[in-house]
Design an enzyme around this catalytic site. Sequence first.
Site, mmCIF file in Angstrom:
data_model
loop_
_atom_site.group_PDB
_atom_site.id
_atom_site.type_symbol
_atom_site.label_atom_id
_atom_site.label_comp_id
_atom_site.label_asym_id
_atom_site.label_seq_id
_atom_site.Cartn_x
_atom_site.Cartn_y
_atom_site.Cartn_z
ATOM 1 N N HIS A 36 9.636 40.297 17.470
ATOM 2 C CA HIS A 36 9.928 39.004 18.085
ATOM 3 C C HIS A 36 8.665 38.452 18.717
ATOM 4 O O HIS A 36 7.873 39.196 19.305
ATOM 5 C CB HIS A 36 11.014 39.163 19.153
ATOM 6 C CG HIS A 36 11.176 37.986 20.061
ATOM 7 N ND1 HIS A 36 10.673 37.962 21.346
ATOM 8 C CD2 HIS A 36 11.779 36.774 19.860
ATOM 9 C CE1 HIS A 36 10.955 36.794 21.910
ATOM 10 N NE2 HIS A 36 11.627 36.059 21.044
ATOM 11 N N SER A 37 8.440 37.149 18.575
ATOM 12 C CA SER A 37 7.313 36.468 19.212
ATOM 13 C C SER A 37 5.995 37.069 18.728
ATOM 14 O O SER A 37 5.766 37.176 17.518
ATOM 15 C CB SER A 37 7.464 36.533 20.743
ATOM 16 O OG SER A 37 6.580 35.663 21.391
ATOM 17 N N LEU A 38 5.121 37.503 19.627
ATOM 18 C CA LEU A 38 3.877 38.163 19.229
ATOM 19 C C LEU A 38 4.163 39.352 18.317
ATOM 20 O O LEU A 38 3.445 39.587 17.332
ATOM 21 C CB LEU A 38 3.119 38.624 20.475
ATOM 22 C CG LEU A 38 1.924 39.569 20.280
ATOM 23 C CD1 LEU A 38 0.836 38.899 19.456
ATOM 24 C CD2 LEU A 38 1.393 40.035 21.630
ATOM 25 N N PHE B 74 10.968 37.097 14.218
ATOM 26 C CA PHE B 74 11.870 36.201 14.935
ATOM 27 C C PHE B 74 11.109 35.418 16.002
ATOM 28 O O PHE B 74 10.408 36.010 16.837
ATOM 29 C CB PHE B 74 13.009 36.996 15.581
ATOM 30 C CG PHE B 74 13.888 37.705 14.582
ATOM 31 C CD1 PHE B 74 14.984 37.068 14.021
ATOM 32 C CD2 PHE B 74 13.609 39.004 14.191
ATOM 33 C CE1 PHE B 74 15.787 37.715 13.092
ATOM 34 C CE2 PHE B 74 14.405 39.668 13.261
ATOM 35 C CZ PHE B 74 15.495 39.018 12.712
ATOM 36 N N HIS C 195 13.305 30.586 24.049
ATOM 37 C CA HIS C 195 12.465 31.497 23.269
ATOM 38 C C HIS C 195 12.914 32.955 23.316
ATOM 39 O O HIS C 195 12.710 33.669 22.329
ATOM 40 C CB HIS C 195 11.015 31.393 23.752
ATOM 41 C CG HIS C 195 10.067 32.287 23.015
ATOM 42 N ND1 HIS C 195 9.771 32.131 21.667
ATOM 43 C CD2 HIS C 195 9.351 33.379 23.432
ATOM 44 C CE1 HIS C 195 8.916 33.077 21.292
ATOM 45 N NE2 HIS C 195 8.650 33.836 22.331
#
Length: 415
Positions: A256-258, A277, A363
């Site tokens: 997820h994210s980074l 994601f 987020h």
Amino acid sequence: MILYFTSFLALGLLTWARPSSFPISISPSHYYHVPSEPEADQAPFPLFHFPSDTPVPSLTVRAVPTTIYRPRSLEEFLRARSSSLRQSQTRPIPWDPIEVLGPDVEDRHTLSQLARMSGNAYALPGQSNWYDIDSTWNISFPFGWEDATVGFRGHVFLSSDNNTAILSIKGTTLQGPTSKKDKFNDNLLFSCCCARVDFSWVFSTVCDCFSGHWSCDNSCLTTALIEDSLFYSVGINLVKNLTIMYPDANIWLVGHSLGGSLASLLGTTFGFPAVAFEAPGERLAAQRLHLPMPPLSNLSGLPVTPVTHVYHNADPIPQGACTGFGSACASAGYALETRCHLGKTIVYDTVGKLGWRVGVQKHPIKEIIQKVLDRDEEWEEGRDVPRAVEEADCIDCYKWEFGDFKDKSSLSSVP
């Protein structure tokens, strides 16, 4: 530059019937020790053994036969990257089409389970932010948690028959022992120029490549990416270990994210399926890391990477929209400016369908798990998962000019 290998094979979308998917059972796997300062050329480090008396919980995801492009030799891939980094010499490398069992990204339940694995990369079992996969889930084998100075952490999951291993990589933590390194990797990989948002960020940048008036020095960026510590390099050693430990297994990467962007970059490096994601655009990061790329699609002209991005349009971060002076990201010290992704993208229209407002509060991974993937909703006609498409017309950092603006003698030497 990104290195490309032009294939005579037709690389357009497959026109024959999509193969049927089938369930596989996943359980948490081995504990992995990440060294505090891995060297790029050192041998992979050992995975600890799986205790024989450990109960094995299970969950179900669906797999589907998938053709991906894999570098014929990882060593040749790394040599080509090194040559491009250090000598600005680009050379094609051979890529082989390989059929593997990849995640069925058209199955909502599979995406929900992979998103939960991605969310669990932020936690340990028993913690409040650990997501229950099913009623029998009660154990995990993490990596990177024993040494907070490394920053790169998550979990490894293994199918009951050892045929599928899933590496889940943690994303950015705003407050915690990994926060400083998380932010550094974010700002170096996903900003246009060293995380310089405006003149007020002169003391907050992660490298000194700004050359005045929306200009940024490419050679300086290359030097910064080589010399500075990046999670990508740590991840290479971990994935090498998985390939040695399970030479015949299908390896998937999620995050997820980074963590999702890192899963994509590593999946592209090794030729393994990756699902990301709510991840920032990593196409520019791949270029700056000088990653050799698979053959190009005949339809889009983009590299055929084994990556699927999943996000909803109320999250500004994967869209490169949390930018500029006064934005929530800039106020927190982040310059997440890129929006172009590798592979294909599945976008949920939560703004139009659910009436969500765009904001960084959408987020966190829990938003897409609990309010999107767990929702029994038709997002497109006859589909509970939107169709995955390539971002063919995407451009990053259009205001910036990149070139050789600095005196080469003023740049630190590239090893």
